[in-house]
Design an enzyme around this catalytic site. Structure first.
Site, PDB file in Angstrom:
ATOM      1  N   PRO A   1       0.836  -1.210   0.000  1.00 10.62           N
ATOM      2  CA  PRO A   1       0.000   0.000   0.000  1.00 10.62           C
ATOM      3  C   PRO A   1       0.871   1.260   0.000  1.00 10.62           C
ATOM      4  CG  PRO A   1      -0.689  -1.529   1.746  1.00 10.62           C
ATOM      5  CD  PRO A   1       0.567  -2.085   1.154  1.00 10.62           C
TER       6      PRO A   1
ATOM      7  N   GLY B   1       2.663   3.418   5.561  1.00  9.51           N
ATOM      8  CA  GLY B   1       3.605   3.075   6.632  1.00  9.51           C
ATOM      9  C   GLY B   1       4.290   1.728   6.404  1.00  9.51           C
TER      10      GLY B   1
ATOM     11  N   SER C   1       6.625   1.447   0.966  1.00  8.13           N
ATOM     12  CA  SER C   1       6.447   1.163  -0.463  1.00  8.13           C
ATOM     13  C   SER C   1       7.526   1.826  -1.315  1.00  8.13           C
ATOM     14  CB  SER C   1       5.052   1.570  -0.940  1.00  8.13           C
ATOM     15  OG  SER C   1       4.856   2.944  -0.756  1.00  8.13           O
TER      16      SER C   1
ATOM     17  N   ALA D   1      10.596   2.856  -0.521  1.00 10.50           N
ATOM     18  CA  ALA D   1      11.926   2.265  -0.311  1.00 10.50           C
ATOM     19  C   ALA D   1      12.008   0.903  -0.992  1.00 10.50           C
ATOM     20  CB  ALA D   1      12.219   2.136   1.183  1.00 10.50           C
TER      21      ALA D   1
ATOM     22  N   ASP E   1      13.872   2.357   7.311  1.00 11.82           N
ATOM     23  CA  ASP E   1      13.108   1.741   6.211  1.00 11.82           C
ATOM     24  C   ASP E   1      14.035   1.109   5.177  1.00 11.82           C
ATOM     25  OD1 ASP E   1      10.888   2.771   7.442  1.00 11.82           O
ATOM     26  OD2 ASP E   1       9.984   3.532   5.588  1.00 11.82           O
TER      27      ASP E   1
HETATM   28  O1  PMV Z   1       5.822   5.975   7.793  1.00  7.35           O
HETATM   29  P1  PMV Z   1       6.983   5.095   7.756  1.00  7.35           P
HETATM   30  O2  PMV Z   1       6.655   3.671   7.947  1.00  7.35           O
HETATM   31  O3  PMV Z   1       7.933   5.343   6.655  1.00  7.35           O
HETATM   32  O4  PMV Z   1       7.753   5.327   9.123  1.00  7.35           O
HETATM   33  C1  PMV Z   1       8.570   6.371   9.376  1.00  7.35           C
HETATM   34  C2  PMV Z   1       9.254   6.081  10.662  1.00  7.35           C
HETATM   35  C3  PMV Z   1       9.684   7.329  11.392  1.00  7.35           C
HETATM   36  O5  PMV Z   1      10.381   6.895  12.535  1.00  7.35           O
HETATM   37  C4  PMV Z   1       8.485   8.127  11.819  1.00  7.35           C
HETATM   38  C5  PMV Z   1      10.587   8.184  10.513  1.00  7.35           C
HETATM   39  C6  PMV Z   1      11.961   7.594  10.261  1.00  7.35           C
HETATM   40  O6  PMV Z   1      12.623   8.098   9.356  1.00  7.35           O
HETATM   41  O7  PMV Z   1      12.395   6.684  10.971  1.00  7.35           O
END
Ligand code: PMV
Length: 315
Positions: free
Chosen positions: A101, A105, A108, A110, A152
């Site tokens: 998705p 979160g 996707s 990366a 990520d």
């Molecule tokens: O939204 P996501 O799953 O890409 O998570 C980002 C995670 C954070 O800790 C909020 C930001 C980061 O760069 O680690």
């Protein structure tokens, strides 16, 4: 040139999101049920050096040269070309598809970058190492996320559970007992940079309070690591509950996430929390394997637009 294909999994953050941007430890695991895939094919009839992207999921069909400098796909390939010091690029097309998705979160963007770099570098006969791929994808992430921690690109490149501290070498976690997670999508698209920016502003306003919250999240991630490595599955669940409470105090939860977290707990999950940047995106629930269907149904009944059941396997 034959076709070269590569894929990369999605991911979720188990512990420590946001605090990880400020140097605290965090834990993330790959989600192999969803993947981004890239296929590089020779296009001998195209002009020399022409690279064409075909990404039907985002309605993109464009030549590399026609894309702006900061377009993530163009940026990724140009950086790969300079890292590999390629003088001659064979004309090719790069077809990209993904079941991860978008803005949910689950990493996707990366994952697409990792798959593209693996397939492209293999196609030119110079496969990039994991270390090179992870650092190139980090550079791409910076275009959109401003100050990403790097978690990520790391978990998606290595495709294994990781204990991550910004700026340090990755540690692959050993998982004593497998555990099952249900991931639920709120359906709310949440740009990571926005939530990360808001946390930064709040931290600048009240550094003492936010440093305490980051410390709590970091201590939870440490305890989470111990529970994972010693196989105490239910303890992982109660740490997830604690982490959610800390994230609420950081101001990154939202009513939709809180409703799903509560619904998962009521349906019998050992623990539940938002995962990733928050303000939408996904939440995760730790469940007994036999309860996964029941909890997933309860989450959809409570408003989730999609659920994925995944197992973090013993290693
Ligand atoms: O939204 P996501 O799953 O890409 O998570 C980002 C995670 C954070 O800790 C909020 C930001 C980061 O760069 O680690």
């Amino acid at each position: 040139m034959p076709a070269f294909s590569a894929s990369a999994p999605g991911k979720i953050i188990l512990f420590g999101e946001h605090a990880v941007v400020y140097g605290r430890p965090a834990i993330a695991v790959p989600v192999t049920q969803v993947r981004a895939k890239a296929i590089v094919m020779a296009e001998p009839k195209s002009p020399a050096g022409q690279v064409r992207f075909i990404a039907p999921d985002i309605s993109l069909e464009a030549a590399l040269d026609s894309l702006p400098e900061d377009h993530p796909l163009a940026f990724t390939i140009r950086r790969a070309v300079s890292t590999l010091q390629l003088v001659h690029i064979p004309a090719c097309s790069i077809r990209i598809t993904s079941t991860i998705p978008i803005a949910g979160g689950m990493g996707s963007g990366a994952a697409v970058s990792v798959a593209v770099l693996r397939a492209f570098s293999a196609s030119v006969g110079h496969p990039l190492t994991n270390e090179q791929i992870s650092s190139l994808v980090y550079e791409t992430e910076r275009i959109y996320h401003g100050t990403p921690s790097g978690i990520d690109n790391t978990v998606i490149t290595y495709a294994q559970p990781v204990y991550f501290v910004k700026g340090k070498s990755v540690e692959i976690l050993s998982v004593k007992n497998s555990f099952t997670l249900v991931i639920a999508d709120t359906g709310l698209k949440s740009p990571t940079a926005l939530a990360v920016g808001d946390v930064r502003q709040a931290w600048q306003k009240d550094p003492q309070q936010f440093d305490r919250l980051f410390d709590s999240a970091g201590a939870i991630a440490e305890a989470g690591r111990e529970s994972i490595e010693s196989g105490q599955v239910e303890a992982i669940g109660s740490l997830m509950n604690k982490n959610h409470a800390v994230l609420q105090k950081m101001g990154v939860s939202c009513p939709e996430l809180d409703v799903l977290v509560e619904a998962a707990r009521t349906a019998g999950a050992f623990g539940a929390k938002l995962s990733g940047a928050g303000r939408g995106g996904s939440m995760i629930a730790l469940v007994a394997p036999t309860a996964s269907t029941y909890v997933a149904d309860a989450l959809r009944a409570a408003g989730a637009v999609g659920t994925i059941v995944t197992e973090v396997r013993q290693s």
